[in-house]
Design an enzyme around this catalytic site. Structure first.
Site, PDB file in Angstrom:
ATOM      1  N   HIS A  17       0.847  -1.202   0.000  1.00  0.00           N
ATOM      2  CA  HIS A  17       0.000   0.000   0.000  1.00  0.00           C
ATOM      3  C   HIS A  17       0.878   1.246   0.000  1.00  0.00           C
ATOM      4  O   HIS A  17       1.357   1.697   1.035  1.00  0.00           O
ATOM      5  CB  HIS A  17      -0.914  -0.035   1.237  1.00  0.00           C
ATOM      6  N   HIS A  19       1.081   5.013  -2.357  1.00  0.00           N
ATOM      7  CA  HIS A  19       0.511   5.826  -3.443  1.00  0.00           C
ATOM      8  C   HIS A  19       1.639   6.483  -4.241  1.00  0.00           C
ATOM      9  O   HIS A  19       2.480   7.183  -3.664  1.00  0.00           O
ATOM     10  CB  HIS A  19      -0.412   6.899  -2.882  1.00  0.00           C
ATOM     11  N   ASP A  21       1.425   9.002  -6.179  1.00  0.00           N
ATOM     12  CA  ASP A  21       1.331  10.458  -6.059  1.00  0.00           C
ATOM     13  C   ASP A  21       1.492  10.919  -4.605  1.00  0.00           C
ATOM     14  O   ASP A  21       1.344  12.103  -4.323  1.00  0.00           O
ATOM     15  CB  ASP A  21       0.010  10.974  -6.655  1.00  0.00           C
ATOM     16  N   GLY A 179      -9.741   7.976  -1.592  1.00  0.00           N
ATOM     17  CA  GLY A 179     -10.325   9.311  -1.461  1.00  0.00           C
ATOM     18  C   GLY A 179     -11.124   9.386  -0.171  1.00  0.00           C
ATOM     19  O   GLY A 179     -11.102   8.456   0.633  1.00  0.00           O
ATOM     20  N   HIS A 206      -9.900   0.864   0.192  1.00  0.00           N
ATOM     21  CA  HIS A 206      -9.614   1.696   1.366  1.00  0.00           C
ATOM     22  C   HIS A 206     -10.871   1.673   2.241  1.00  0.00           C
ATOM     23  O   HIS A 206     -11.926   2.162   1.831  1.00  0.00           O
ATOM     24  CB  HIS A 206      -9.370   3.145   0.960  1.00  0.00           C
ATOM     25  N   GLU A 209     -10.718   3.543   7.725  1.00  0.00           N
ATOM     26  CA  GLU A 209      -9.643   4.492   8.035  1.00  0.00           C
ATOM     27  C   GLU A 209     -10.276   5.704   8.704  1.00  0.00           C
ATOM     28  O   GLU A 209     -10.074   5.965   9.879  1.00  0.00           O
ATOM     29  CB  GLU A 209      -8.923   4.886   6.737  1.00  0.00           C
ATOM     30  N   ASP A 298       1.812   3.997   2.833  1.00  0.00           N
ATOM     31  CA  ASP A 298       0.747   4.875   2.331  1.00  0.00           C
ATOM     32  C   ASP A 298       1.327   6.011   1.486  1.00  0.00           C
ATOM     33  O   ASP A 298       1.309   5.919   0.264  1.00  0.00           O
ATOM     34  CB  ASP A 298      -0.128   5.424   3.470  1.00  0.00           C
TER      35      ASP A 298
END
Ligand SMILES: O=c1[nH]cnc2c1ncn2[C@@H]1O[C@H](CO)[C@@H](O)[C@H]1O
Ligand SMILES: [Zn+2]
Length: 363
Positions: A17, A19, A21, A179, A206, A209, A298
Protein backbone atom coordinates in the site's frame (compact mmCIF):
# COMPACT_ATOMS: atom_id res chain seq x y z
CA UNK A 1 18.19 -8.70 20.19
CA UNK A 2 16.79 -5.50 18.75
CA UNK A 3 17.64 -4.97 15.08
CA UNK A 4 19.33 -1.68 14.23
CA UNK A 5 17.84 0.73 11.70
CA UNK A 6 20.50 -0.33 9.20
CA UNK A 7 19.61 -3.99 9.64
CA UNK A 8 15.94 -3.16 9.14
CA UNK A 9 16.90 -1.31 5.96
CA UNK A 10 18.82 -4.31 4.65
CA UNK A 11 16.08 -6.78 5.55
CA UNK A 12 13.83 -7.62 2.58
CA UNK A 13 10.51 -5.81 2.83
CA UNK A 14 7.21 -6.11 0.98
CA UNK A 15 5.01 -3.07 0.36
CA UNK A 16 1.37 -3.49 -0.67
CA UNK A 17 0.00 0.00 0.00
CA UNK A 18 1.95 2.96 -1.37
CA UNK A 19 0.51 5.83 -3.44
CA UNK A 20 2.61 6.90 -6.43
CA UNK A 21 1.33 10.46 -6.06
CA UNK A 22 2.12 10.37 -2.32
CA UNK A 23 5.80 9.53 -2.67
CA UNK A 24 7.42 12.15 -4.89
CA UNK A 25 10.85 13.54 -4.01
CA UNK A 26 10.39 17.23 -3.06
CA UNK A 27 13.11 18.31 -5.52
CA UNK A 28 11.28 16.50 -8.32
CA UNK A 29 8.10 18.44 -7.50
CA UNK A 30 10.07 21.68 -7.73
CA UNK A 31 11.66 20.67 -11.06
CA UNK A 32 8.39 19.51 -12.62
CA UNK A 33 6.44 22.54 -11.38
CA UNK A 34 9.03 24.80 -13.05
CA UNK A 35 8.77 22.80 -16.30
CA UNK A 36 4.97 22.75 -16.38
CA UNK A 37 4.05 26.05 -14.76
CA UNK A 38 2.29 24.50 -11.77
CA UNK A 39 1.86 26.98 -8.89
CA UNK A 40 3.34 25.46 -5.73
CA UNK A 41 2.09 26.42 -2.25
CA UNK A 42 3.63 29.26 -0.25
CA UNK A 43 6.02 27.47 2.09
CA UNK A 44 6.50 30.64 4.17
CA UNK A 45 10.10 31.29 3.08
CA UNK A 46 12.55 30.17 0.44
CA UNK A 47 11.34 27.25 -1.69
CA UNK A 48 13.81 24.39 -1.29
CA UNK A 49 13.46 20.64 -1.33
CA UNK A 50 13.67 20.75 2.45
CA UNK A 51 11.11 23.51 3.02
CA UNK A 52 8.69 21.94 0.54
CA UNK A 53 9.06 18.51 2.15
CA UNK A 54 8.32 20.12 5.52
CA UNK A 55 5.27 21.91 4.07
CA UNK A 56 3.79 18.58 2.90
CA UNK A 57 4.40 16.91 6.24
CA UNK A 58 2.88 19.80 8.20
CA UNK A 59 -0.11 20.33 5.92
CA UNK A 60 -0.84 16.59 5.98
CA UNK A 61 -0.46 16.48 9.76
CA UNK A 62 -3.99 17.76 10.17
CA UNK A 63 -5.91 15.09 12.04
CA UNK A 64 -8.40 14.91 9.16
CA UNK A 65 -8.34 12.72 6.05
CA UNK A 66 -10.01 15.43 3.97
CA UNK A 67 -7.32 18.02 4.84
CA UNK A 68 -4.60 15.43 4.33
CA UNK A 69 -5.91 14.71 0.83
CA UNK A 70 -5.79 18.40 -0.19
CA UNK A 71 -1.98 18.23 -0.32
CA UNK A 72 -2.25 15.87 -3.30
CA UNK A 73 -3.23 18.83 -5.51
CA UNK A 74 0.48 19.65 -5.64
CA UNK A 75 1.70 16.19 -6.54
CA UNK A 76 -1.05 15.27 -8.99
CA UNK A 77 -0.65 18.78 -10.43
CA UNK A 78 2.90 18.09 -11.61
CA UNK A 79 2.11 14.58 -12.93
CA UNK A 80 0.19 15.53 -16.09
CA UNK A 81 2.64 14.66 -18.89
CA UNK A 82 4.14 11.34 -19.96
CA UNK A 83 7.75 12.26 -19.14
CA UNK A 84 6.80 13.72 -15.73
CA UNK A 85 4.85 10.58 -14.79
CA UNK A 86 7.65 8.30 -16.00
CA UNK A 87 10.21 10.22 -13.94
CA UNK A 88 8.08 9.99 -10.78
CA UNK A 89 7.50 6.26 -11.35
CA UNK A 90 11.20 5.60 -11.94
CA UNK A 91 12.29 7.51 -8.85
CA UNK A 92 9.64 5.77 -6.75
CA UNK A 93 11.11 2.36 -7.56
CA UNK A 94 14.68 3.62 -7.11
CA UNK A 95 13.77 4.88 -3.63
CA UNK A 96 12.00 1.65 -2.67
CA UNK A 97 14.88 -0.53 -3.90
CA UNK A 98 17.36 1.59 -1.92
CA UNK A 99 15.14 1.07 1.14
CA UNK A 100 15.35 -2.73 0.81
CA UNK A 101 11.89 -3.31 -0.64
CA UNK A 102 11.89 -6.50 -2.75
CA UNK A 103 8.25 -6.47 -3.86
CA UNK A 104 5.91 -3.48 -4.17
CA UNK A 105 2.40 -2.75 -5.42
CA UNK A 106 2.16 0.96 -6.21
CA UNK A 107 -1.24 2.61 -6.65
CA UNK A 108 -2.49 5.85 -8.17
CA UNK A 109 -5.67 7.07 -9.85
CA UNK A 110 -5.22 7.30 -13.65
CA UNK A 111 -8.31 9.56 -13.92
CA UNK A 112 -6.39 12.28 -12.03
CA UNK A 113 -3.62 12.49 -14.65
CA UNK A 114 -5.60 13.42 -17.76
CA UNK A 115 -5.91 17.19 -17.16
CA UNK A 116 -3.73 18.16 -20.12
CA UNK A 117 -4.93 15.56 -22.57
CA UNK A 118 -3.23 12.23 -21.81
CA UNK A 119 -5.48 9.23 -22.30
CA UNK A 120 -5.95 6.75 -19.46
CA UNK A 121 -3.91 4.23 -21.45
CA UNK A 122 -1.06 6.69 -21.90
CA UNK A 123 -0.98 7.34 -18.16
CA UNK A 124 -0.68 3.63 -17.34
CA UNK A 125 1.99 3.20 -20.04
CA UNK A 126 4.02 6.15 -18.68
CA UNK A 127 3.98 4.66 -15.18
CA UNK A 128 4.99 1.24 -16.49
CA UNK A 129 7.88 2.72 -18.45
CA UNK A 130 9.28 4.36 -15.31
CA UNK A 131 8.87 1.15 -13.30
CA UNK A 132 10.57 -0.92 -16.00
CA UNK A 133 13.53 1.46 -16.24
CA UNK A 134 14.14 1.37 -12.49
CA UNK A 135 13.67 -2.38 -12.14
CA UNK A 136 16.28 -2.99 -14.85
CA UNK A 137 18.63 -0.42 -13.28
CA UNK A 138 18.31 -2.20 -9.92
CA UNK A 139 19.50 -5.44 -11.51
CA UNK A 140 16.03 -6.92 -10.91
CA UNK A 141 16.45 -6.71 -7.15
CA UNK A 142 12.85 -5.52 -6.89
CA UNK A 143 9.57 -6.73 -8.41
CA UNK A 144 6.91 -4.04 -8.92
CA UNK A 145 3.27 -4.07 -9.96
CA UNK A 146 0.69 -1.33 -10.47
CA UNK A 147 -2.68 -1.09 -8.74
CA UNK A 148 -5.17 1.20 -10.46
CA UNK A 149 -7.26 3.30 -8.11
CA UNK A 150 -10.65 4.86 -8.82
CA UNK A 151 -11.61 7.94 -6.78
CA UNK A 152 -14.60 7.07 -4.60
CA UNK A 153 -16.29 10.49 -4.95
CA UNK A 154 -16.14 10.25 -8.76
CA UNK A 155 -18.07 7.96 -11.09
CA UNK A 156 -15.34 6.39 -13.22
CA UNK A 157 -14.75 3.16 -11.30
CA UNK A 158 -16.14 0.86 -14.00
CA UNK A 159 -13.93 2.46 -16.62
CA UNK A 160 -10.86 2.18 -14.37
CA UNK A 161 -11.70 -1.44 -13.53
CA UNK A 162 -11.82 -2.21 -17.26
CA UNK A 163 -8.52 -0.41 -17.73
CA UNK A 164 -6.93 -2.50 -14.98
CA UNK A 165 -8.15 -5.76 -16.54
CA UNK A 166 -6.92 -4.63 -19.98
CA UNK A 167 -3.43 -4.16 -18.47
CA UNK A 168 -3.39 -7.35 -16.38
CA UNK A 169 -0.56 -8.96 -18.37
CA UNK A 170 1.42 -5.74 -18.70
CA UNK A 171 2.15 -4.78 -15.11
CA UNK A 172 -1.20 -4.10 -13.45
CA UNK A 173 -2.02 -6.58 -10.67
CA UNK A 174 -5.12 -5.08 -9.09
CA UNK A 175 -7.67 -2.37 -8.45
CA UNK A 176 -8.53 -0.09 -5.50
CA UNK A 177 -10.77 2.79 -4.51
CA UNK A 178 -9.47 5.76 -2.49
CA UNK A 179 -10.33 9.31 -1.46
CA UNK A 180 -12.60 10.71 1.25
CA UNK A 181 -14.32 7.78 2.96
CA UNK A 182 -17.18 9.41 4.91
CA UNK A 183 -20.19 9.80 2.60
CA UNK A 184 -18.73 7.63 -0.15
CA UNK A 185 -19.40 3.99 0.76
CA UNK A 186 -17.77 1.26 -1.33
CA UNK A 187 -21.19 0.04 -2.52
CA UNK A 188 -21.36 3.14 -4.77
CA UNK A 189 -18.95 1.18 -6.96
CA UNK A 190 -20.58 -2.24 -6.73
CA UNK A 191 -20.86 -2.65 -10.49
CA UNK A 192 -17.08 -2.28 -10.84
CA UNK A 193 -16.38 -4.83 -8.10
CA UNK A 194 -18.83 -7.32 -9.54
CA UNK A 195 -17.22 -6.90 -12.95
CA UNK A 196 -13.76 -7.53 -11.46
CA UNK A 197 -14.97 -10.70 -9.74
CA UNK A 198 -16.37 -12.00 -13.02
CA UNK A 199 -12.96 -11.32 -14.58
CA UNK A 200 -11.17 -13.26 -11.80
CA UNK A 201 -9.26 -10.09 -10.95
CA UNK A 202 -7.96 -8.83 -7.61
CA UNK A 203 -8.91 -5.72 -5.65
CA UNK A 204 -8.43 -3.97 -2.36
CA UNK A 205 -10.60 -1.22 -0.89
CA UNK A 206 -9.61 1.70 1.37
CA UNK A 207 -11.95 1.02 4.29
CA UNK A 208 -12.01 1.53 8.03
CA UNK A 209 -9.64 4.49 8.04
CA UNK A 210 -11.74 7.64 8.48
CA UNK A 211 -14.99 5.71 8.84
CA UNK A 212 -15.73 2.64 10.88
CA UNK A 213 -17.18 -0.84 10.76
CA UNK A 214 -19.98 -0.27 8.20
CA UNK A 215 -17.36 0.65 5.62
CA UNK A 216 -15.30 -2.48 6.36
CA UNK A 217 -18.40 -4.66 6.34
CA UNK A 218 -19.54 -3.31 2.97
CA UNK A 219 -16.05 -3.65 1.47
CA UNK A 220 -15.91 -7.33 2.41
CA UNK A 221 -19.48 -8.58 2.41
CA UNK A 222 -21.01 -6.50 -0.38
CA UNK A 223 -18.06 -5.79 -2.60
CA UNK A 224 -15.87 -8.87 -2.04
CA UNK A 225 -12.57 -7.08 -1.34
CA UNK A 226 -9.52 -9.36 -1.25
CA UNK A 227 -7.75 -7.00 1.17
CA UNK A 228 -8.53 -3.92 3.27
CA UNK A 229 -6.66 -0.65 2.81
CA UNK A 230 -5.94 0.33 6.43
CA UNK A 231 -8.83 -1.48 8.13
CA UNK A 232 -7.68 -0.06 11.50
CA UNK A 233 -11.24 0.55 12.68
CA UNK A 234 -11.78 -3.22 12.88
CA UNK A 235 -10.58 -2.52 16.42
CA UNK A 236 -14.10 -1.14 17.11
CA UNK A 237 -15.36 -4.74 16.89
CA UNK A 238 -12.86 -6.04 19.46
CA UNK A 239 -13.37 -5.79 23.21
CA UNK A 240 -10.50 -6.16 25.63
CA UNK A 241 -11.83 -6.98 29.11
CA UNK A 242 -10.25 -5.90 32.38
CA UNK A 243 -8.92 -9.41 32.99
CA UNK A 244 -7.07 -9.23 29.66
CA UNK A 245 -9.41 -11.57 27.80
CA UNK A 246 -10.39 -10.51 24.31
CA UNK A 247 -13.74 -10.82 22.57
CA UNK A 248 -14.15 -10.52 18.81
CA UNK A 249 -17.41 -9.35 17.25
CA UNK A 250 -18.77 -11.22 14.24
CA UNK A 251 -17.05 -8.99 11.67
CA UNK A 252 -13.66 -9.00 13.39
CA UNK A 253 -13.87 -12.78 13.75
CA UNK A 254 -14.72 -13.09 10.06
CA UNK A 255 -11.76 -10.92 9.03
CA UNK A 256 -9.38 -12.96 11.17
CA UNK A 257 -10.84 -16.37 10.27
CA UNK A 258 -10.73 -15.63 6.53
CA UNK A 259 -7.18 -14.28 6.87
CA UNK A 260 -8.23 -11.03 5.17
CA UNK A 261 -5.07 -8.94 4.85
CA UNK A 262 -4.99 -5.58 6.62
CA UNK A 263 -2.80 -3.04 4.83
CA UNK A 264 -1.82 -1.07 7.91
CA UNK A 265 -0.08 2.29 7.52
CA UNK A 266 0.85 3.45 11.03
CA UNK A 267 2.34 6.90 10.40
CA UNK A 268 -0.40 7.87 7.94
CA UNK A 269 -3.02 6.98 10.56
CA UNK A 270 -1.39 9.29 13.07
CA UNK A 271 -1.55 12.17 10.60
CA UNK A 272 -5.19 11.64 9.70
CA UNK A 273 -6.20 11.10 13.33
CA UNK A 274 -7.04 7.39 13.02
CA UNK A 275 -4.50 6.60 15.77
CA UNK A 276 -2.93 8.73 18.52
CA UNK A 277 0.63 7.37 18.45
CA UNK A 278 2.60 4.37 17.24
CA UNK A 279 2.59 2.84 20.73
CA UNK A 280 -1.22 3.14 20.85
CA UNK A 281 -1.76 2.01 17.26
CA UNK A 282 -4.13 -1.00 16.98
CA UNK A 283 -1.43 -2.85 15.02
CA UNK A 284 0.03 -4.02 18.35
CA UNK A 285 -3.18 -5.76 19.44
CA UNK A 286 -4.08 -6.98 15.96
CA UNK A 287 -0.67 -8.61 15.58
CA UNK A 288 -0.98 -10.20 19.01
CA UNK A 289 -4.36 -11.62 17.95
CA UNK A 290 -2.73 -12.89 14.74
CA UNK A 291 -4.82 -11.02 12.23
CA UNK A 292 -3.19 -11.03 8.77
CA UNK A 293 -1.39 -7.74 9.45
CA UNK A 294 0.95 -6.10 6.94
CA UNK A 295 3.03 -2.91 7.33
CA UNK A 296 2.92 -0.17 4.69
CA UNK A 297 3.89 3.43 4.02
CA UNK A 298 0.75 4.87 2.33
CA UNK A 299 2.34 8.23 1.39
CA UNK A 300 6.06 8.50 1.88
CA UNK A 301 6.15 12.24 1.10
CA UNK A 302 3.25 13.37 3.29
CA UNK A 303 4.27 11.14 6.18
CA UNK A 304 8.03 11.59 5.66
CA UNK A 305 8.32 7.85 5.97
CA UNK A 306 9.73 4.70 4.38
CA UNK A 307 9.33 0.98 5.04
CA UNK A 308 12.49 1.14 7.14
CA UNK A 309 11.04 4.02 9.15
CA UNK A 310 7.67 2.31 9.69
CA UNK A 311 9.30 -0.92 10.81
CA UNK A 312 11.91 0.77 12.98
CA UNK A 313 9.14 2.74 14.69
CA UNK A 314 7.33 -0.54 15.44
CA UNK A 315 10.55 -2.08 16.75
CA UNK A 316 10.94 0.89 19.12
CA UNK A 317 7.30 1.01 20.24
CA UNK A 318 6.59 -2.71 20.63
CA UNK A 319 10.03 -4.27 21.05
CA UNK A 320 9.69 -6.34 17.88
CA UNK A 321 12.64 -8.41 16.69
CA UNK A 322 13.62 -9.68 13.26
CA UNK A 323 11.20 -12.62 13.50
CA UNK A 324 8.30 -10.20 13.92
CA UNK A 325 9.44 -8.16 10.91
CA UNK A 326 9.79 -11.37 8.92
CA UNK A 327 6.24 -12.33 9.95
CA UNK A 328 4.88 -9.00 8.63
CA UNK A 329 6.88 -9.45 5.44
CA UNK A 330 5.71 -13.00 4.77
CA UNK A 331 2.13 -11.95 5.57
CA UNK A 332 2.44 -9.23 2.93
CA UNK A 333 4.01 -11.53 0.36
CA UNK A 334 1.27 -14.12 0.92
CA UNK A 335 -1.32 -11.35 0.38
CA UNK A 336 0.20 -9.91 -2.81
CA UNK A 337 -1.78 -9.86 -6.07
CA UNK A 338 0.94 -11.91 -7.77
CA UNK A 339 0.52 -15.51 -8.93
CA UNK A 340 1.01 -18.08 -6.16
CA UNK A 341 4.19 -19.61 -7.59
CA UNK A 342 5.86 -16.19 -7.83
CA UNK A 343 4.87 -15.32 -4.25
CA UNK A 344 6.15 -18.66 -3.05
CA UNK A 345 9.48 -18.19 -4.84
CA UNK A 346 10.01 -14.74 -3.30
CA UNK A 347 9.26 -16.11 0.18
CA UNK A 348 11.53 -19.14 -0.05
CA UNK A 349 14.34 -17.82 -2.26
CA UNK A 350 14.58 -14.17 -1.14
CA UNK A 351 12.81 -13.37 2.13
CA UNK A 352 13.52 -16.38 4.34
CA UNK A 353 17.24 -16.77 3.51
CA UNK A 354 17.87 -13.04 4.05
CA UNK A 355 16.16 -12.98 7.45
CA UNK A 356 18.06 -16.13 8.48
CA UNK A 357 21.33 -14.43 7.55
CA UNK A 358 20.38 -11.26 9.44
CA UNK A 359 19.43 -13.25 12.52
CA UNK A 360 22.93 -14.71 12.39
CA UNK A 361 24.34 -11.17 12.58
CA UNK A 362 22.07 -9.97 15.37
CA UNK A 363 22.60 -13.01 17.60
O1 LIG B 1 -4.87 7.20 3.15
C1 LIG B 1 -5.57 7.49 2.18
N1 LIG B 1 -6.92 7.32 2.25
C2 LIG B 1 -7.75 7.61 1.21
N2 LIG B 1 -7.30 8.10 0.05
C3 LIG B 1 -5.97 8.32 -0.06
C4 LIG B 1 -5.07 8.04 0.96
N3 LIG B 1 -3.84 8.37 0.55
C5 LIG B 1 -3.97 8.83 -0.70
N4 LIG B 1 -5.26 8.81 -1.08
C6 LIG B 1 -5.85 9.27 -2.35
O2 LIG B 1 -5.53 8.31 -3.35
C7 LIG B 1 -5.28 9.01 -4.56
C8 LIG B 1 -4.61 8.13 -5.58
O3 LIG B 1 -3.35 7.71 -5.16
C9 LIG B 1 -4.52 10.24 -4.08
O4 LIG B 1 -4.52 11.27 -5.05
C10 LIG B 1 -5.27 10.61 -2.82
O5 LIG B 1 -6.36 11.46 -3.13
ZN1 LIG C 1 -3.89 4.80 0.98
Amino acid sequence: MTPTREQVRRAPKVLLHDHLDGGLRPQTIIDLAADNGHQLPDVGGELTAESLGRWFAEAADSGSLERYLETFDHTVGVMQTGPAITRVARECVEDLAADGVVYAEIRYAPEQHVETGLTLDEVVAAVQEGFDQAVVASGNRIVVRQLLTAMRHQARSMEIAELAVAWRDRGVAGFDIAGAEAGYPPTRHLDAFEYLQRENFHFTIHAGEAFGLPSIWQAIQWCGADRLGHGVRIIDDITVHDDGSVELGLLAAYVRDKRIPLEMCPWSNIQTGAAASIAEHPIGLLKRLRFRVTVNTDNRLMSQTSMTHEMTSLVEAFGYGLSDLEWFTINAMKSAFLPFDERFALISDVIKPAYAALRGEVA
